[in-house]
Design an enzyme around this catalytic site. Sequence first.
Site, short mmCIF file in Angstrom:
data_model
loop_
_atom_site.label_atom_id
_atom_site.label_comp_id
_atom_site.label_asym_id
_atom_site.label_seq_id
_atom_site.Cartn_x
_atom_site.Cartn_y
_atom_site.Cartn_z
N ARG A 150 0.75 -1.08 -0.05
CA ARG A 150 0.12 0.16 -0.01
C ARG A 150 0.91 1.24 -0.11
NH1 ARG A 150 -2.95 -3.21 3.33
NH2 ARG A 150 -4.73 -4.08 2.35
N LYS B 21 3.59 12.11 -10.79
CA LYS B 21 2.60 11.32 -11.49
C LYS B 21 3.47 10.32 -11.61
CE LYS B 21 0.12 14.81 -13.92
NZ LYS B 21 -0.33 15.40 -15.33
N GLU C 179 11.37 19.73 -23.60
CA GLU C 179 10.86 20.14 -22.48
C GLU C 179 11.54 21.17 -21.75
OE1 GLU C 179 7.83 18.50 -21.81
OE2 GLU C 179 8.29 16.31 -22.66
N LYS D 246 8.58 23.58 -12.49
CA LYS D 246 7.68 22.39 -12.16
C LYS D 246 7.19 22.55 -10.69
CE LYS D 246 6.09 18.10 -13.56
NZ LYS D 246 6.04 16.77 -14.10
N GLU E 45 -3.57 18.33 -10.74
CA GLU E 45 -3.84 18.92 -12.11
C GLU E 45 -5.43 19.28 -12.12
OE1 GLU E 45 -1.63 17.39 -15.49
OE2 GLU E 45 -3.26 18.20 -16.82
N ARG F 99 -1.67 23.23 -13.49
CA ARG F 99 -0.52 22.33 -13.84
C ARG F 99 -0.73 21.95 -15.22
NH1 ARG F 99 1.38 17.01 -10.39
NH2 ARG F 99 2.93 16.23 -12.09
N ASN G 250 1.41 21.14 -20.15
CA ASN G 250 0.91 20.36 -21.37
C ASN G 250 1.29 21.27 -22.54
OD1 ASN G 250 0.29 18.14 -19.81
ND2 ASN G 250 -1.74 18.87 -19.76
N HIS H 90 1.52 19.57 -26.07
CA HIS H 90 1.27 18.11 -25.82
C HIS H 90 -0.01 17.82 -26.79
CE1 HIS H 90 4.74 18.57 -23.37
NE2 HIS H 90 4.90 17.04 -22.99
N HIS I 100 0.94 14.97 -28.81
CA HIS I 100 0.54 13.15 -28.83
C HIS I 100 -0.22 12.87 -29.73
CE1 HIS I 100 0.24 13.71 -23.75
NE2 HIS I 100 1.41 13.23 -24.37
N HIS J 206 9.14 11.40 -27.85
CA HIS J 206 7.96 12.34 -27.25
C HIS J 206 8.67 13.64 -27.32
CE1 HIS J 206 5.31 13.75 -24.30
NE2 HIS J 206 6.53 14.09 -23.73
#
Length: 375
Positions: free
Chosen positions: A130, A152, A194, A235, A245, A249, A253, A256, A260, A274
Site C-alpha cells: 500500500r 505522477k 521540455e 515545475k 492537475e 498544472r 502540457n 502536448h 500526442h 516524445h
Amino acid sequence: MTAPPRAREPITVPVALGDRAYDIVIGRGVAATLGQTIGKMRAGARTVIVTDENVASHHLAAAEAALKQAGVASSRIVVVPGEGSKNIPTFERVCEEIIGARIERGDLAIALGGGVIGDLAGFAASCVRRGIDFVQVPTTLLAQVDSSVGGKTGINSRHGKNLIGAFHQPVLVLADTALLDTLPPREFRAGYAEVAKYGLLGDAGFFAWLEQNWRDMFAGGPAREHAIAVCCRAKAAIVARDERETGERALLNLGHTFGHALEAGCGFSQRLLHGEAVALGMVMAFDYSARKGLCSAADAARARAHLAAVGLPTHVREVPGGVPGVDALMDLIAQDKKVKRGALTFILVRGIGQAFIESNVDPADVRAFLTDAVA
Ligand SMILES: NC(=O)c1ccc[n+]([C@@H]2O[C@H](COP(=O)([O-])OP(=O)(O)OC[C@H]3O[C@@H](n4cnc5c(N)ncnc54)[C@H](O)[C@@H]3O)[C@@H](O)[C@H]2O)c1
Ligand SMILES: [Zn+2]
C-alpha cells in the site's frame, strides 16, 4: 535571468508539498552521494534499484558501489529498455521482485533511469504494501526536468498511455547531470524540448537565456545544471499549487495536444520521440495562436527558430515516413482531450513565456489550421 554560478556546487530545489515535501538535488556527480544521503535519511533501510538494461550497463555498478560504501544494502531489478516496459506484466514482475527482495515499509525503492523507469518503479512503489517510499535518480534530460518531479506515476493500458497510475511523490530526487553524458544525443535533444517548454510557457527571460546558452548546456557546461534547476523550480512551483492537475498544472502540457496526436499517429515509434513531438506541438501551438491573432507572428517565428537551431523538428515534413492526415489527427486530438460540449481545450500563447489554458477552442478552427500545417 541570472548567469549560472561559476562553482559547480549542487543546487537544491525544494518541492513544498507539506508532509510530502522533498528535495531535488542537482549537480555533476551527486549520484555518488546516494548511499550517504540515504544512510542519513533512513538509517538501516534496505534498498532495491529498479533500472533498465541500457542504464544498468552505464551506471548501475556505480550506484551500487555508492550504496555499499555507505553500508546500505541493495538489490536490483533490471527490465528491458523502452516504453514497452510500462505494461502490466513488467509491473507485476517489479512488484513481485520488490516484495521478494524483502523491501518493507520504511525501506526504499530507487528508480535509476529515464521516465519509463520513474513511472514504472514509482507506480510499483505506490502499490507494494500500500505504498513504500522511493527515490528518483533520473538519467535522461526529460526525466531530470519533467517526469521525476511532481509525483505522477503509471503504466500504459491497451486503451492508451499512462491510463493506469497513481500520484506518488518521491522522498528525494538526485539529478546527476553527469549521467546525461552517456545519453544518445537524439534523446538529449528530445528532452531539451521540455526545457524550452518552461521558457515558452512562462519565463521569457529563461527562453532568452537558453537562446544564448544552449550550446554550453548540451556540451555539459555549468549551463546544464542551471537550466535543469530553473525547470525543476518552475515545475515544483506549479505542482505545489496544483498537485493533482485541476488547473494551472495543465500549462505544462504546452505543445502536448498536437504532440500526442503526432506521437500516437507515428505509433509511439522511434520515428518520432516524445520530445520531438512536443517540439512540433509547441511550434503548432504558437502558429495556431498567431493565426488566431493571440500572439505575434514574430514570437511564433522565434520559438520555431530556436527549436530548429538545436536540431529539433519544427515541421511535420521532417518526420521520416510522414504523419497521418488531418482526419486521423483530429480523431487522435478528440481522444486525447475530452471534448466538452463540442469545444476542445488547448494550451495557447499570447507570446513567448505567456501560455494560458483555452477551453473553448473550436474543432473546426483546429481542422482548418491542421489542413495548412500538414500540407
Ligand atoms: N510522470 C510524469 O510526470 C512524466 C512526464 C513526462 C514523461 N513521462 C514518461 O516518461 C517516459 C519517457 O521518458 P524518457 O524519455 O526518459 O524515456 P526512457 O526512460 O525510455 O529513456 C530513453 C532511452 O534512453 C536510455 N537511457 C536512459 N538513461 C540513459 C543514460 N544516462 N545513458 C544512456 N542511455 C540512457 C533508456 O534505456 C531508453 O532507451 C514516457 O513513458 C512518458 O510517459 C512521465
Ligand atoms: Zn512531455
